[in-house]
Design an enzyme around this catalytic site. Structure first.
Site, mmCIF file in Angstrom:
data_model
loop_
_atom_site.group_PDB
_atom_site.id
_atom_site.type_symbol
_atom_site.label_atom_id
_atom_site.label_comp_id
_atom_site.label_asym_id
_atom_site.label_seq_id
_atom_site.Cartn_x
_atom_site.Cartn_y
_atom_site.Cartn_z
ATOM 1 N N TYR A 110 0.830 -1.204 0.000
ATOM 2 C CA TYR A 110 0.000 0.000 0.000
ATOM 3 C C TYR A 110 0.864 1.254 0.000
ATOM 4 O O TYR A 110 1.895 1.301 0.676
ATOM 5 C CB TYR A 110 -0.884 0.006 1.245
ATOM 6 C CG TYR A 110 -1.778 1.220 1.340
ATOM 7 C CD1 TYR A 110 -2.979 1.245 0.650
ATOM 8 C CD2 TYR A 110 -1.417 2.328 2.093
ATOM 9 C CE1 TYR A 110 -3.805 2.362 0.721
ATOM 10 C CE2 TYR A 110 -2.240 3.438 2.166
ATOM 11 C CZ TYR A 110 -3.432 3.453 1.482
ATOM 12 O OH TYR A 110 -4.244 4.550 1.551
ATOM 13 N N TRP A 112 1.091 5.717 -1.583
ATOM 14 C CA TRP A 112 0.777 6.719 -2.613
ATOM 15 C C TRP A 112 1.884 6.856 -3.647
ATOM 16 O O TRP A 112 1.682 7.479 -4.679
ATOM 17 C CB TRP A 112 0.527 8.064 -1.953
ATOM 18 C CG TRP A 112 -0.913 8.302 -1.614
ATOM 19 C CD1 TRP A 112 -1.719 7.491 -0.863
ATOM 20 C CD2 TRP A 112 -1.704 9.427 -2.009
ATOM 21 N NE1 TRP A 112 -2.969 8.062 -0.759
ATOM 22 C CE2 TRP A 112 -2.984 9.246 -1.441
ATOM 23 C CE3 TRP A 112 -1.454 10.575 -2.757
ATOM 24 C CZ2 TRP A 112 -4.013 10.168 -1.629
ATOM 25 C CZ3 TRP A 112 -2.494 11.489 -2.922
ATOM 26 C CH2 TRP A 112 -3.749 11.276 -2.374
HETATM 27 N N1 LIG Z 1 -2.249 7.957 12.627
HETATM 28 C C1 LIG Z 1 -2.631 8.033 11.360
HETATM 29 N N2 LIG Z 1 -2.036 7.250 10.441
HETATM 30 C C2 LIG Z 1 -2.408 7.333 9.152
HETATM 31 C C3 LIG Z 1 -3.423 8.231 8.741
HETATM 32 C C4 LIG Z 1 -4.041 9.034 9.727
HETATM 33 O O1 LIG Z 1 -4.962 9.828 9.439
HETATM 34 N N3 LIG Z 1 -3.607 8.931 11.017
HETATM 35 N N4 LIG Z 1 -3.771 8.303 7.413
HETATM 36 C C5 LIG Z 1 -3.566 7.113 6.612
HETATM 37 C C6 LIG Z 1 -3.756 7.385 5.197
HETATM 38 S S1 LIG Z 1 -5.276 8.072 4.784
HETATM 39 C C7 LIG Z 1 -2.845 7.067 4.235
HETATM 40 S S2 LIG Z 1 -3.288 7.245 2.597
HETATM 41 C C8 LIG Z 1 -1.533 6.500 4.588
HETATM 42 C C9 LIG Z 1 -0.399 6.997 3.672
HETATM 43 O O2 LIG Z 1 0.680 6.146 3.742
HETATM 44 P P1 LIG Z 1 1.723 5.974 2.526
HETATM 45 O O3 LIG Z 1 1.063 6.148 1.217
HETATM 46 O O4 LIG Z 1 2.486 4.723 2.767
HETATM 47 O O5 LIG Z 1 2.672 7.225 2.793
HETATM 48 P P2 LIG Z 1 3.723 7.979 1.861
HETATM 49 O O6 LIG Z 1 4.565 8.778 2.795
HETATM 50 O O7 LIG Z 1 3.025 8.712 0.784
HETATM 51 O O8 LIG Z 1 4.607 6.795 1.300
HETATM 52 C C10 LIG Z 1 4.943 6.653 -0.034
HETATM 53 C C11 LIG Z 1 6.374 6.140 -0.138
HETATM 54 O O9 LIG Z 1 6.659 5.877 -1.515
HETATM 55 C C12 LIG Z 1 7.954 6.360 -1.832
HETATM 56 N N5 LIG Z 1 7.979 6.607 -3.284
HETATM 57 C C13 LIG Z 1 7.627 7.731 -3.958
HETATM 58 N N6 LIG Z 1 7.772 7.542 -5.278
HETATM 59 C C14 LIG Z 1 8.210 6.275 -5.454
HETATM 60 C C15 LIG Z 1 8.524 5.499 -6.599
HETATM 61 O O10 LIG Z 1 8.403 5.922 -7.733
HETATM 62 N N7 LIG Z 1 8.943 4.217 -6.387
HETATM 63 C C16 LIG Z 1 9.071 3.685 -5.147
HETATM 64 N N8 LIG Z 1 9.481 2.435 -5.045
HETATM 65 N N9 LIG Z 1 8.778 4.415 -4.043
HETATM 66 C C17 LIG Z 1 8.338 5.677 -4.199
HETATM 67 C C18 LIG Z 1 8.110 7.598 -0.982
HETATM 68 O O11 LIG Z 1 9.471 7.915 -0.826
HETATM 69 C C19 LIG Z 1 7.412 7.152 0.317
HETATM 70 O O12 LIG Z 1 8.307 6.557 1.207
HETATM 71 O O13 LIG Z 1 -1.231 6.820 5.954
HETATM 72 C C20 LIG Z 1 -2.240 6.379 6.851
HETATM 73 N N10 LIG Z 1 -1.792 6.541 8.218
HETATM 74 N N1 LIG Z 2 -1.280 18.249 2.744
HETATM 75 C C1 LIG Z 2 -1.769 17.014 2.720
HETATM 76 N N2 LIG Z 2 -2.983 16.785 2.183
HETATM 77 C C2 LIG Z 2 -3.500 15.532 2.186
HETATM 78 C C3 LIG Z 2 -2.758 14.435 2.684
HETATM 79 C C4 LIG Z 2 -1.475 14.707 3.253
HETATM 80 O O1 LIG Z 2 -0.774 13.804 3.743
HETATM 81 N N3 LIG Z 2 -1.021 16.004 3.241
HETATM 82 N N4 LIG Z 2 -3.275 13.168 2.613
HETATM 83 C C5 LIG Z 2 -4.360 12.922 1.665
HETATM 84 C C6 LIG Z 2 -5.026 11.656 1.982
HETATM 85 S S1 LIG Z 2 -4.226 10.202 1.587
HETATM 86 C C7 LIG Z 2 -6.245 11.588 2.529
HETATM 87 S S2 LIG Z 2 -6.961 10.065 2.837
HETATM 88 C C8 LIG Z 2 -7.002 12.803 2.876
HETATM 89 C C9 LIG Z 2 -7.608 12.635 4.264
HETATM 90 O O2 LIG Z 2 -8.550 13.566 4.560
HETATM 91 P P1 LIG Z 2 -9.169 13.566 6.038
HETATM 92 O O3 LIG Z 2 -9.229 12.193 6.557
HETATM 93 O O4 LIG Z 2 -10.437 14.299 6.009
HETATM 94 O O5 LIG Z 2 -8.044 14.406 6.801
HETATM 95 P P2 LIG Z 2 -7.620 14.679 8.299
HETATM 96 O O6 LIG Z 2 -6.673 15.819 8.189
HETATM 97 O O7 LIG Z 2 -7.173 13.447 8.970
HETATM 98 O O8 LIG Z 2 -8.938 15.135 9.044
HETATM 99 C C10 LIG Z 2 -9.682 16.284 8.666
HETATM 100 C C11 LIG Z 2 -10.191 16.994 9.880
HETATM 101 O O9 LIG Z 2 -11.072 16.162 10.625
HETATM 102 C C12 LIG Z 2 -11.079 16.608 11.963
HETATM 103 N N5 LIG Z 2 -11.472 15.514 12.849
HETATM 104 C C13 LIG Z 2 -10.709 14.495 13.280
HETATM 105 N N6 LIG Z 2 -11.427 13.680 14.087
HETATM 106 C C14 LIG Z 2 -12.668 14.213 14.168
HETATM 107 C C15 LIG Z 2 -13.871 13.829 14.828
HETATM 108 O O10 LIG Z 2 -13.961 12.830 15.520
HETATM 109 N N7 LIG Z 2 -14.962 14.623 14.628
HETATM 110 C C16 LIG Z 2 -14.932 15.730 13.862
HETATM 111 N N8 LIG Z 2 -16.056 16.416 13.689
HETATM 112 N N9 LIG Z 2 -13.797 16.121 13.235
HETATM 113 C C17 LIG Z 2 -12.702 15.370 13.380
HETATM 114 C C18 LIG Z 2 -9.661 17.063 12.227
HETATM 115 O O11 LIG Z 2 -9.713 18.210 13.026
HETATM 116 C C19 LIG Z 2 -9.093 17.355 10.856
HETATM 117 O O12 LIG Z 2 -8.753 18.700 10.707
HETATM 118 O O13 LIG Z 2 -6.149 13.942 2.875
HETATM 119 C C20 LIG Z 2 -5.371 14.033 1.675
HETATM 120 N N10 LIG Z 2 -4.731 15.333 1.647
HETATM 121 MO MO LIG Z 3 -5.302 8.453 2.480
#
Ligand SMILES: Nc1nc2c(c(=O)[nH]1)N[C@H]1C(S)=C(S)[C@@H](COP(=O)(O)OP(=O)(O)OC[C@H]3O[C@@H](n4cnc5c(=O)[nH]c(N)nc54)[C@H](O)[C@@H]3O)O[C@H]1N2
Ligand SMILES: Nc1nc2c(c(=O)[nH]1)N[C@H]1C(S)=C(S)[C@@H](COP(=O)(O)OP(=O)(O)OC[C@H]3O[C@@H](n4cnc5c(=O)[nH]c(N)nc54)[C@H](O)[C@@H]3O)O[C@H]1N2
Ligand SMILES: [Mo]
Length: 778
Positions: A110, A112
């Site tokens: 998994y 991005w």
């Molecule tokens: N506590 C907490 N944890 C969370 C979340 C949260 O809200 N709270 N959010 C979750 C969510 S929504 C998501 S989507 C995940 C994200 O988790 P990930 O998608 O695993 O996070 P990234 O840091 O985007 O990791 C991408 C990796 O790919 C590498 N990469 C970039 N380009 C390439 C390439 O071309 N080839 C290869 N081989 N590698 C490459 C980058 O260097 C990086 O290390 O985290 C989750 N974790």
């Molecule tokens: N800059 C930046 N943008 C991103 C990403 C990133 O890593 N960096 N990740 C991308 C990815 S993979 C994803 S999945 C999306 C995720 O998008 P989201 O999951 O919506 O993102 P979060 O920032 O975790 O949460 C949004 C807001 O929800 C509020 N929140 C948290 N818990 C609660 C709750 O229990 N109740 C209420 N009412 N509010 C709550 C928090 O205050 C937070 O500001 O974002 C994407 N956009």
């Molecule tokens: Mo995500």
């Protein structure tokens, strides 16, 4: 020559000196470029942090697979040449497949990765592993673990909903009230998977406010909404939104403000839900008073809000984070139910949104078609896991679990192969994952950078970044197709994932199946060519490949287009039924009820989360920690860039604390603090702000995981684990499923305590490479 590139955070014009980029300029069409891109070139050229040569963990190289797995991350890597590395990896794949079968390989991988659609690492690794017989895959995402499983049962699949959000122009024209649970965080809309064109969200919110839309932000955090005007902030207790929505629904019901005709014609099961709302079985009416006790919001305000919503053209929105919690299905189900009671679904400016602000594409009216994408082939292995069950899988082979009405078995994994993701950023309870990670005999990682996951591997193959190769940028509902021309030479001996897998496929007799005889230029032509016809069906005329490659950008905007979600369903529900079993919105789902799950019954309900401010556990761990998406990077990507580093406090990730909570603990701005619970401890830098509800702290994800592995393996600091030094919240989060329906991750359900760190805090080593040794002593 003018060339372009794309990243998940923007589209850039590349200023270059011959073959080498000197600067990236956000395209002119972008009214609000993201700062994330500003340090991208520098970060990609940071030779300290880049993986420059193939590297193998010392014990693995000397004593073979499975040797001293507890030393992962603690012993030196030996750098070797590509020939030897490719031979090692292909032999190891043969050994594992020959001994245990393809079902012993976890290739879920998994993550991005980066924006180009051909060199999309997850697609590449899946295609490669399929070409050699298959692998254990993952289902769903961390983003939307609960919603992806729930929503098709009750209204429509998430991908469908995301692509048909009522567009911003319609909202500005029609929405009287915009009530959002979790804001519309512009920080998150910096991003779209595949590359956002112009960043639309900040401007769209300002236009709505200027047109008179009234905003209510229901969130523990105030500033996840910015409209350029004042708005109401209801600082709810985290993870209690379902109770609030039930309270609102109860007021609508008892005051006769619900739209009975809508519920009758477009929905099923309202009666069963209404009986629950009235408390006919459990004796507890879910009224505003009841909701106030759970949410910490005044009952009078809840009642008044329900009336105001019924009196206006109201759009309800929910952030994805709300379903990343214990019983995370419930707030999404309840949002749809509440919107159905208001009866405005399918009308301009009314109804519901599931993630305005989560990414830039939501609410865009640009054309929708499936763009270039690498076909992944057929997987010979049937076993899979819901993505967030990785530690369970590694620890419990042969045990069963439920998923979307099925009972499945965890496979017995011997090899983990990852490309394009960072599980030691993204997974919950990383101290647990560290233990589970010792189970496989071999861990192989392709990475451009020495991330925690690379450091915890046995074999690391250096991958190029997106700037080092040709690719195509595209994202549904975004405005531009981008010819991403190589902008710099590969760093060190890095190779494209495609080239690495081609070499491995050759050694495993699967080259033809993997490459189909095409090199990178051949694939770009083919994938682009195949999308021309699909684009035409969406009224987009793409030029031939050579013209596209020469021009660099294709503007696909179709001016004057707008979207209203579920408009045709509303117009004629018989002719345009939903793809649910009843063809209607399912407030009660017989399918889900028949699964017989105690933690996800047939209609939305309030369940107290395992950890929340109302739990007994809050006496010991009195603060609710939110780990939201970081403003200064994408997950863990570019954390080492100057842009992200500039946001650190005392060299660590900033943690937002309310002044009252800080004062009670003697914490001052800029202090290093320990954030702890029974699962772990991390250090962070205090930021004191009244933009957060007292009792809640916010520590964004993505600070590179920096555990004290020696202490962790020696039994650690009293809670069994070493201190994480950099501020990664997943040192503390809970690794449990949202429910037996979805098995989604619940990162937002987490109680902690915070204290000032006394004495000299340990240095952060996250951006230091591991100890590297040459193959043969000099
Ligand atoms: N506590 C907490 N944890 C969370 C979340 C949260 O809200 N709270 N959010 C979750 C969510 S929504 C998501 S989507 C995940 C994200 O988790 P990930 O998608 O695993 O996070 P990234 O840091 O985007 O990791 C991408 C990796 O790919 C590498 N990469 C970039 N380009 C390439 C390439 O071309 N080839 C290869 N081989 N590698 C490459 C980058 O260097 C990086 O290390 O985290 C989750 N974790
Ligand atoms: N800059 C930046 N943008 C991103 C990403 C990133 O890593 N960096 N990740 C991308 C990815 S993979 C994803 S999945 C999306 C995720 O998008 P989201 O999951 O919506 O993102 P979060 O920032 O975790 O949460 C949004 C807001 O929800 C509020 N929140 C948290 N818990 C609660 C709750 O229990 N109740 C209420 N009412 N509010 C709550 C928090 O205050 C937070 O500001 O974002 C994407 N956009
Ligand atoms: Mo995500």
């Amino acid at each position: 020559m003018r060339t372009y590139t794309a990243a998940h955070w923007g589209v850039y014009e590349v200023e270059r000196n011959g073959n080498e980029a000197t600067r990236l300029h956000p395209i002119q069409a972008d009214p609000q470029p993201s700062g994330i891109g500003s340090g991208m070139l520098e970060a990609c050229r940071d030779v300290q942090v880049r993986v420059k040569r193939p590297a193998v963990r010392k014990s693995w190289l000397e004593d073979g697979p499975g040797s001293r797995p507890e030393r992962r991350g603690q012993e030196p890597f030996v750098e070797i040449g590509w020939e030897e590395a490719l031979a090692l990896v292909s032999c190891e794949l043969k050994r594992v497949i020959g001994t245990w079968g393809n079902e012993a390989i976890f290739g879920g991988s998994y993550g991005w990765s980066s924006a180009g659609r051909f060199h999309h690492a997850q697609s590449q690794i899946h295609r490669f592993l399929n070409a050699i017989g298959g692998y254990v895959r993952h289902a769903d995402s961390y983003s939307l673990g609960a919603a992806r499983v729930l929503m098709p049962h009750i209204v429509a699949p998430m991908d469908e909903l995301m692509a048909v959000h009522t567009s911003w122009d319609v909202l500005a024209g029609h929405t009287g009230m915009f009530v959002t649970f979790g804001g519309v965080p512009a920080k998150n809309a910096q991003v779209s998977a595949g590359g956002p064109g112009p960043h639309e969200v900040p401007g769209a919110l300002r236009r709505m406010a200027a047109a008179g839309t009234r905003f209510v932000n229901i969130s523990p955090v105030r500033d996840d909404l910015e409209t350029g005007a004042d708005f109401e902030w209801l600082a709810i207790r985290p993870n209690t939104d379902t109770a609030l929505m039930l309270g609102l629904a109860h007021t609508l019901l008892v005051e006769g403000l619900h739209d009975a005709a809508f519920l009758d014609r477009y929905c099923v099961g309202f009666d069963r839900f209404a009986a629950y709302l009235r408390g006919e079985q459990d004796g507890q009416a879910k009224d505003a008073h009841w909701a106030a006790g759970i949410t910490g919001l005044p009952a009078a305000r809840i009642r008044a809000l329900a009336r105001e919503m019924a009196a206006a053209r109201t759009m309800l929105n929910i952030a994805w984070s709300l379903q990343r919690s214990d019983h995370g299905e419930q707030p999404f189900w309840m949002l749809v139910t509440l919107a159905a009671m208001l009866g405005q679904i399918g009308l301009p400016g009314g109804g519901f949104g599931v993630g305005y602000g989560a990414v830039n594409m939501i609410g865009n009216a640009n054309p929708r078609f499936s763009g270039p994408a690498l076909p992944q082939g057929e997987n010979g292995v049937k076993a899979f896991i819901p993505v967030a069950r990785i530690a369970d899988m590694l620890e419990k082979p042969g045990e069963t679990f439920t998923y979307n009405g099925r009972t499945l078995t965890y496979p017995d994994i011997r090899m983990v192969y990852w490309a394009g993701g960072n599980p030691f950023h993204h997974h919950q309870d990383l101290n647990r994952l560290l233990r589970a990670w010792q189970k496989p005999e071999t861990v192989i990682v392709h990475e451009p950078f020495w991330t925690a996951t690379a450091k915890l591997a046995d074999i690391v193959l250096p991958a190029t970044t997106t700037l080092e190769r040709d690719d195509i940028g595209y994202s549904t509902r975004e405005r531009f197709m981008v010819a991403m021309r190589q902008a710099m030479r590969p760093v060190g001996e890095a190779r494209d994932d495609y080239d690495i897998f081609t070499e491995l496929a050759r050694r495993l007799g699967a080259e033809a199946r993997y490459t189909e005889g095409l090199d990178t230029p051949g694939w770009l032509r083919r994938l682009y060519g195949e999308s021309i016809g699909r684009a035409a069906q969406a009224d987009v005329r793409l030029p031939e490949f050579d013209a596209f490659w020469q021009a660099g950008l294709v503007d696909m905007a179709l001016p004057g287009q707008s979207v209203v979600m579920l408009e045709s369903f509303r117009r004629d529900p018989q002719a345009n039924p939903l793809r649910t079993p009843s063809g209607r919105i399912e407030i009660f789902s017989q399918t889900i009820a028949d699964f017989g799950l105690p933690d996800c019954p047939g209609h939305p309900q309030w369940f107290a989360p395992v950890e929340w401010l109302g739990a007994d556990l809050a006496a010991r761990w009195p603060l609710h920690m939110l780990s939201d998406q970081p403003a200064s990077r994408l997950h863990s990507q570019l954390d080492h860039s100057p842009h992200s580093r500039a946001t650190k406090v005392a060299g660590r990730e900033p943690v937002m604390i309310h002044p009252t909570d800080a004062a009670a603990r003697g914490i001052g701005a800029g202090d290093v603090v320990r954030v702890s619970n029974a699962r772990g401890t991390c250090l962070a830098g205090a930021v004191i702000s009244d933009a957060i509800r007292p009792g809640v702290i916010k520590l964004s994800t993505g600070a590179w995981f920096d555990p004290d592995l020696a202490a962790a393996s020696a039994g650690g600091n009293g809670n069994g684990n070493g201190i994480e030094k950099h501020g990664n919240p997943n040192a503390l989060t809970l690794d449990r499923p949202a429910s037996g329906l979805s098995q989604g991750c619940i990162a937002q359900t987490c109680l902690v305590e915070v204290a000032r760190f006394e004495g000299e805090p340990p240095a952060v080593t996250a951006f230091k490479p591991p100890q590297l040794q040459p193959r043969y002593g000099v």
